[in-house]
Structures are given as C-alpha cells and as structure tokens.
Design a protein around this motif. Structure first.
Motif, PDB file in Angstrom:
ATOM      1  N   ASP A 182       0.848  -1.184   0.000  1.00 23.70           N
ATOM      2  CA  ASP A 182       0.000   0.000   0.000  1.00 23.70           C
ATOM      3  C   ASP A 182       0.891   1.244   0.000  1.00 23.70           C
ATOM      4  O   ASP A 182       2.123   1.143  -0.055  1.00 23.70           O
ATOM      5  CB  ASP A 182      -1.005  -0.021   1.158  1.00 23.70           C
ATOM      6  CG  ASP A 182      -0.385   0.191   2.544  1.00 23.70           C
ATOM      7  OD1 ASP A 182       0.805   0.572   2.652  1.00 23.70           O
ATOM      8  OD2 ASP A 182      -1.108  -0.035   3.532  1.00 23.70           O
ATOM      9  N   GLU A 183       0.289   2.394   0.073  1.00 28.10           N
ATOM     10  CA  GLU A 183       1.070   3.634  -0.040  1.00 28.10           C
ATOM     11  C   GLU A 183       1.993   3.885   1.154  1.00 28.10           C
ATOM     12  O   GLU A 183       2.879   4.729   1.079  1.00 28.10           O
ATOM     13  CB  GLU A 183       0.148   4.823  -0.274  1.00 28.10           C
ATOM     14  CG  GLU A 183      -0.825   5.097   0.841  1.00 28.10           C
ATOM     15  CD  GLU A 183      -1.905   6.053   0.406  1.00 28.10           C
ATOM     16  OE1 GLU A 183      -1.604   7.244   0.197  1.00 28.10           O
ATOM     17  OE2 GLU A 183      -3.056   5.604   0.267  1.00 28.10           O
ATOM     18  N   ARG A 184       1.813   3.146   2.238  1.00 26.68           N
ATOM     19  CA  ARG A 184       2.697   3.269   3.398  1.00 26.68           C
ATOM     20  C   ARG A 184       3.750   2.166   3.434  1.00 26.68           C
ATOM     21  O   ARG A 184       4.523   2.069   4.377  1.00 26.68           O
ATOM     22  CB  ARG A 184       1.867   3.275   4.682  1.00 26.68           C
ATOM     23  CG  ARG A 184       1.024   4.554   4.838  1.00 26.68           C
ATOM     24  CD  ARG A 184       0.104   4.518   6.037  1.00 26.68           C
ATOM     25  NE  ARG A 184      -0.975   3.540   5.957  1.00 26.68           N
ATOM     26  CZ  ARG A 184      -2.056   3.639   5.184  1.00 26.68           C
ATOM     27  NH1 ARG A 184      -2.195   4.680   4.400  1.00 26.68           N
ATOM     28  NH2 ARG A 184      -2.995   2.712   5.195  1.00 26.68           N
ATOM     29  N   GLY A 185       3.700   1.279   2.427  1.00 25.32           N
ATOM     30  CA  GLY A 185       4.677   0.199   2.349  1.00 25.32           C
ATOM     31  C   GLY A 185       4.233  -1.091   3.004  1.00 25.32           C
ATOM     32  O   GLY A 185       4.997  -2.055   3.061  1.00 25.32           O
ATOM     33  N   ALA A 186       2.999  -1.135   3.518  1.00 34.11           N
ATOM     34  CA  ALA A 186       2.481  -2.354   4.145  1.00 34.11           C
ATOM     35  C   ALA A 186       2.008  -3.326   3.064  1.00 34.11           C
ATOM     36  O   ALA A 186       1.429  -2.907   2.060  1.00 34.11           O
ATOM     37  CB  ALA A 186       1.323  -2.013   5.080  1.00 34.11           C
TER      38      ALA A 186
END
Length: 181
Positions: free
Chosen positions: A124-128
């Motif tokens: 996702d956009e947070r790297g998760a």
C-alpha cells in the motif's frame, strides 16, 4: 496535490513497462500518489495507473463502487486502494467478457475477456503488504490497471474488434452494446 493531465492512447508512456518502487514512502512517490488520487476523482474513473499521468513508476489505484460491487454479491464495494509493485495471478481457468472503457481512450468502449477470479498482492502507499482475492468487476478493474503497468491497453486484450466503438454509438445501436454504458 494537483490534477494531472491524462495521457491518451498513442503516447509512448502508455507503451512501456513501469519501474518498481523501492520505497513507497519516498516524497516523490507520495506526491505522485496524492496527485493520482486527485486526478482520478476529477476524471470520475474507477482506476488509474501511473503511466496514465506520464509517470513510469509501478503504482496503480482503484475502487469498486457499491453499485458495481452489488453485481458481484459484495454490496460494500472496495474502498480506494493504492497498490505499489503489484503482482496478479489467475485463480482457476474461467474467463468472462465485459465492457471496458479507459480514461486514456476517452469516448470508446470494448468487450474484453478477463480472468474471472484473481489474487493480487503488492504494497500500500505506506509500504504495508496487501494480498487479496478478487472476482468479477473487482478483478476486471485490477487487471485493467495492472495492464497499464505492463504497457498494455485494453483493445490489445479484445478478441472481437466488432465489439469496440464510441459509447454514444453503442448506446444508439444497442445490439451487443454494454448495458451499463
């Protein structure tokens, strides 16, 4: 944030595979994602890939509105999902046809066969990490946007070019035209 211009079919940026993203939280990538969200909302689409806004990074976004999710017996829809460095794989052998349009090919639609069920994964956009299974319209949208990251536009997936045309003509002559044009 800014609304970006959308690349149209014929521009070389839509023909090249994208570059994987090392760090989704990088400032440049975060600005791109914010701009893509604003551009997608402005264009009133359901999906957008970075090449469509002249960026060669491997990032795409999509959502499934409740009205389309109801077709798939998933009444809640799928919220806006950002997918970085995605991978997809079909689940089973079933393919189904459906009408597709594209912000990069305005005013036209075509009948495209796609995998009915897929599994997709990425960040996702947070790297998760994200990993989901999708079917029907949800799977179609993911495959369509993923194709953009590979330099492929939906007319290349079509098997019958007689089912490709301008939306206004398809509405005027509905034999074989999409129900949801």
């Amino acid at each position: 944030m800014a609304i970006r211009k959308i690349a149209r079919m014929g521009h070389p940026v839509l023909r090249q595979p994208t570059t994987p993203i090392a760090d989704p939280t990088d400032g440049e990538i975060q600005r791109l994602i914010a701009d893509m969200k604003e551009t997608l909302a402005d264009a009133e689409g359901v999906g957008l890939a970075a090449p469509q806004v002249y960026a060669t990074w491997s990032v795409m976004m999509f959502f499934v509105p409740p009205s389309r999710a109801a077709e798939d017996a998933n009444d809640d829809g799928v919220p806006l999902t950002v997918l970085v460095n995605p991978e997809i794989e079909p689940i089973g052998d079933e393919r189904v046809g459906g009408w597709e349009g594209c912000l990069s090919i305005p005013g036209l639609q075509g009948y495209v066969p796609r995998w009915r069920r897929i599994r997709y994964r990425g960040l996702d956009e947070r790297g998760a990490p994200i990993e989901r299974e999708a079917a029907d319209f949800h799977a179609r949208v993911v495959q369509h946007e993923y194709d953009h990251l590979q330099g492929v536009l939906y007319p290349e997936r079509m098997t019958d070019m007689t089912q490709f045309g301008f939306v206004e003509e398809l509405m005027r002559h509905p034999a074989g035209a999409p129900d949801d044009v």
